[in-house]
Motif scaffolding. Structure first.
Motif, PDB file in Angstrom:
ATOM      1  N   VAL A  22       0.721  -1.358   0.318  1.00 54.73           N
ATOM      2  CA  VAL A  22      -0.069  -0.441  -0.044  1.00 54.73           C
ATOM      3  C   VAL A  22       1.226   1.245  -0.013  1.00 54.73           C
ATOM      4  O   VAL A  22       0.190   2.564  -0.360  1.00 54.73           O
ATOM      5  CB  VAL A  22      -0.862   0.065   1.181  1.00 54.73           C
ATOM      6  N   ASP A  23       2.223   1.069   0.635  1.00 53.67           N
ATOM      7  CA  ASP A  23       3.280   2.613   0.273  1.00 53.67           C
ATOM      8  C   ASP A  23       4.398   1.581   0.249  1.00 53.67           C
ATOM      9  O   ASP A  23       4.915   0.530   0.610  1.00 53.67           O
ATOM     10  CB  ASP A  23       2.704   3.413   1.373  1.00 53.67           C
ATOM     11  N   ALA A  24       5.568   2.746  -0.059  1.00 58.25           N
ATOM     12  CA  ALA A  24       6.386   2.636  -0.264  1.00 58.25           C
ATOM     13  C   ALA A  24       7.978   3.976   0.993  1.00 58.25           C
ATOM     14  O   ALA A  24       6.947   4.542   0.249  1.00 58.25           O
ATOM     15  CB  ALA A  24       7.248   2.163  -1.126  1.00 58.25           C
ATOM     16  N   HIS A  25       8.310   3.050   1.297  1.00 60.85           N
ATOM     17  CA  HIS A  25       9.406   4.554   1.168  1.00 60.85           C
ATOM     18  C   HIS A  25      10.621   4.563   1.350  1.00 60.85           C
ATOM     19  O   HIS A  25      11.616   3.268   1.143  1.00 60.85           O
ATOM     20  CB  HIS A  25       9.179   5.104   2.567  1.00 60.85           C
ATOM     21  N   PHE A  26      11.522   5.422  -0.356  1.00 56.68           N
ATOM     22  CA  PHE A  26      12.377   4.740  -0.524  1.00 56.68           C
ATOM     23  C   PHE A  26      13.530   5.926   0.140  1.00 56.68           C
ATOM     24  O   PHE A  26      13.572   7.632   0.335  1.00 56.68           O
ATOM     25  CB  PHE A  26      12.922   5.074  -2.392  1.00 56.68           C
ATOM     26  N   GLY A  27      14.369   5.949   1.151  1.00 57.44           N
ATOM     27  CA  GLY A  27      15.574   5.959   1.718  1.00 57.44           C
ATOM     28  C   GLY A  27      15.162   6.265   3.656  1.00 57.44           C
ATOM     29  O   GLY A  27      14.360   4.636   3.855  1.00 57.44           O
ATOM     30  N   ILE A  28      16.405   6.431   3.942  1.00 53.12           N
ATOM     31  CA  ILE A  28      16.230   6.404   5.823  1.00 53.12           C
ATOM     32  C   ILE A  28      15.015   6.693   6.232  1.00 53.12           C
ATOM     33  O   ILE A  28      14.303   8.218   5.765  1.00 53.12           O
ATOM     34  CB  ILE A  28      17.427   7.241   6.174  1.00 53.12           C
ATOM     35  N   LEU A  29      14.697   6.332   6.765  1.00 56.30           N
ATOM     36  CA  LEU A  29      13.343   6.823   7.878  1.00 56.30           C
ATOM     37  C   LEU A  29      13.204   6.426   9.167  1.00 56.30           C
ATOM     38  O   LEU A  29      13.687   5.372   9.467  1.00 56.30           O
ATOM     39  CB  LEU A  29      12.110   5.381   7.333  1.00 56.30           C
ATOM     40  N   ASN A  30      13.265   7.792   9.940  1.00 55.08           N
ATOM     41  CA  ASN A  30      13.422   7.150  11.260  1.00 55.08           C
ATOM     42  C   ASN A  30      12.173   7.552  12.440  1.00 55.08           C
ATOM     43  O   ASN A  30      10.901   7.025  11.385  1.00 55.08           O
ATOM     44  CB  ASN A  30      14.336   8.733  11.447  1.00 55.08           C
ATOM     45  N   ALA A  31      12.827   6.799  13.500  1.00 56.73           N
ATOM     46  CA  ALA A  31      11.377   6.476  14.362  1.00 56.73           C
ATOM     47  C   ALA A  31      10.266   7.376  14.290  1.00 56.73           C
ATOM     48  O   ALA A  31       9.138   6.573  13.746  1.00 56.73           O
ATOM     49  CB  ALA A  31      11.871   5.773  15.318  1.00 56.73           C
ATOM     50  N   ALA A  32      10.182   8.653  13.871  1.00 57.65           N
ATOM     51  CA  ALA A  32       9.201   9.256  14.044  1.00 57.65           C
ATOM     52  C   ALA A  32       8.252   9.130  12.534  1.00 57.65           C
ATOM     53  O   ALA A  32       7.186   9.090  12.345  1.00 57.65           O
ATOM     54  CB  ALA A  32       9.909  10.874  14.023  1.00 57.65           C
ATOM     55  N   ALA A  33       8.936   9.137  11.553  1.00 54.19           N
ATOM     56  CA  ALA A  33       8.625   9.297  10.355  1.00 54.19           C
ATOM     57  C   ALA A  33       7.563   7.519  10.150  1.00 54.19           C
ATOM     58  O   ALA A  33       6.587   8.321   9.229  1.00 54.19           O
ATOM     59  CB  ALA A  33      10.217   9.791   9.699  1.00 54.19           C
ATOM     60  N   LEU A  34       8.117   6.815  10.669  1.00 53.28           N
ATOM     61  CA  LEU A  34       7.618   5.679  10.241  1.00 53.28           C
ATOM     62  C   LEU A  34       6.286   5.447  11.171  1.00 53.28           C
ATOM     63  O   LEU A  34       4.970   5.085  10.929  1.00 53.28           O
ATOM     64  CB  LEU A  34       9.041   4.286  11.200  1.00 53.28           C
ATOM     65  N   GLU A  35       6.577   5.365  12.507  1.00 54.47           N
ATOM     66  CA  GLU A  35       4.886   6.193  13.550  1.00 54.47           C
ATOM     67  C   GLU A  35       4.338   7.192  12.542  1.00 54.47           C
ATOM     68  O   GLU A  35       3.124   6.176  12.318  1.00 54.47           O
ATOM     69  CB  GLU A  35       5.494   6.341  14.488  1.00 54.47           C
ATOM     70  N   SER A  36       4.871   7.593  11.942  1.00 55.65           N
ATOM     71  CA  SER A  36       3.535   8.426  11.076  1.00 55.65           C
ATOM     72  C   SER A  36       2.937   7.985  10.130  1.00 55.65           C
ATOM     73  O   SER A  36       1.745   8.373   9.749  1.00 55.65           O
ATOM     74  CB  SER A  36       4.351  10.103  10.771  1.00 55.65           C
ATOM     75  N   ARG A  37       3.951   7.114   9.183  1.00 52.90           N
ATOM     76  CA  ARG A  37       2.909   6.357   8.084  1.00 52.90           C
ATOM     77  C   ARG A  37       2.486   5.320   8.844  1.00 52.90           C
ATOM     78  O   ARG A  37       1.358   5.328   8.491  1.00 52.90           O
ATOM     79  CB  ARG A  37       4.749   6.250   7.171  1.00 52.90           C
ATOM     80  N   LEU A  38       2.817   5.041   9.832  1.00 55.02           N
ATOM     81  CA  LEU A  38       2.520   3.576  10.156  1.00 55.02           C
ATOM     82  C   LEU A  38       0.850   4.061  10.744  1.00 55.02           C
ATOM     83  O   LEU A  38      -0.038   4.001  10.439  1.00 55.02           O
ATOM     84  CB  LEU A  38       2.827   3.216  10.985  1.00 55.02           C
ATOM     85  N   SER A  39       0.443   5.317  11.588  1.00 58.62           N
ATOM     86  CA  SER A  39      -0.505   5.966  11.431  1.00 58.62           C
ATOM     87  C   SER A  39      -1.604   6.573  10.902  1.00 58.62           C
ATOM     88  O   SER A  39      -3.085   6.473  10.584  1.00 58.62           O
ATOM     89  CB  SER A  39      -0.125   6.858  12.528  1.00 58.62           C
ATOM     90  N   GLN A  40      -1.175   6.459   9.555  1.00 58.84           N
ATOM     91  CA  GLN A  40      -1.627   7.757   8.382  1.00 58.84           C
ATOM     92  C   GLN A  40      -2.188   5.721   7.960  1.00 58.84           C
ATOM     93  O   GLN A  40      -3.017   5.650   7.680  1.00 58.84           O
ATOM     94  CB  GLN A  40      -0.499   7.666   7.319  1.00 58.84           C
ATOM     95  N   LEU A  41      -1.316   4.632   8.137  1.00 56.85           N
ATOM     96  CA  LEU A  41      -2.170   3.907   7.150  1.00 56.85           C
ATOM     97  C   LEU A  41      -3.039   3.130   8.093  1.00 56.85           C
ATOM     98  O   LEU A  41      -3.730   1.806   7.389  1.00 56.85           O
ATOM     99  CB  LEU A  41      -0.738   2.650   6.740  1.00 56.85           C
ATOM    100  N   ARG A  42      -2.602   2.772   8.825  1.00 56.67           N
ATOM    101  CA  ARG A  42      -4.002   1.898  10.299  1.00 56.67           C
ATOM    102  C   ARG A  42      -5.091   2.241  10.125  1.00 56.67           C
ATOM    103  O   ARG A  42      -5.442   3.621   9.637  1.00 56.67           O
ATOM    104  CB  ARG A  42      -3.735   1.922  11.747  1.00 56.67           C
ATOM    105  N   PRO A  43      -6.418   1.459  10.238  1.00 57.05           N
ATOM    106  CA  PRO A  43      -7.564   2.357   9.683  1.00 57.05           C
ATOM    107  C   PRO A  43      -8.294   3.093  11.525  1.00 57.05           C
ATOM    108  O   PRO A  43      -7.444   2.347  12.550  1.00 57.05           O
ATOM    109  CB  PRO A  43      -8.246   0.382  10.015  1.00 57.05           C
ATOM    110  N   PRO A  44      -8.873   3.720  10.999  1.00 57.15           N
ATOM    111  CA  PRO A  44      -9.588   3.946  12.516  1.00 57.15           C
ATOM    112  C   PRO A  44     -10.134   2.826  12.730  1.00 57.15           C
ATOM    113  O   PRO A  44     -10.978   1.638  12.697  1.00 57.15           O
ATOM    114  CB  PRO A  44     -11.069   4.471  11.692  1.00 57.15           C
ATOM    115  N   PRO A  45     -10.370   3.299  14.929  1.00 52.36           N
ATOM    116  CA  PRO A  45     -10.875   2.697  15.830  1.00 52.36           C
ATOM    117  C   PRO A  45     -11.813   2.614  15.554  1.00 52.36           C
ATOM    118  O   PRO A  45     -13.060   3.138  14.601  1.00 52.36           O
ATOM    119  CB  PRO A  45      -9.990   3.126  16.957  1.00 52.36           C
TER     120      PRO A  45
END
Length: 72
Positions: free
Chosen positions: A49-72
């Motif tokens: 559903v998505d891809a990120h090229f390059g270094i992904l720090n912890a904050a950016a990873l968490e942000s991307r994951l929260s965007q991809l998570r389905p709403p509660p």
């Protein structure tokens, strides 16, 4: 080798469960990646559903994951 990867993960304190090895270096070609590092995101059905090229720090990873998570 798988042993070297597991040793690195343990030494760095990275409790990752889903680590796959690409010993034939075929994944980049299969997904159209031009290089490393690349982070791939898959949904529960196994679709990319998505891809990120390059270094992904912890904050950016968490942000991307929260965007991809389905709403509660």
């Amino acid at each position: 080798s798988a042993a070297a990867v597991q040793s690195y993960l343990h030494r760095e304190g990275l409790p990752l469960r889903e680590v796959l090895l690409d010993s034939g270096s075929l994944l980049g070609q299969a997904i159209g990646s031009r290089g490393l590092p690349i982070t791939l995101f898959y949904d529960a059905q196994g679709r990319q559903v998505d891809a990120h090229f390059g270094i992904l720090n912890a904050a950016a990873l968490e942000s991307r994951l929260s965007q991809l998570r389905p709403p509660p």
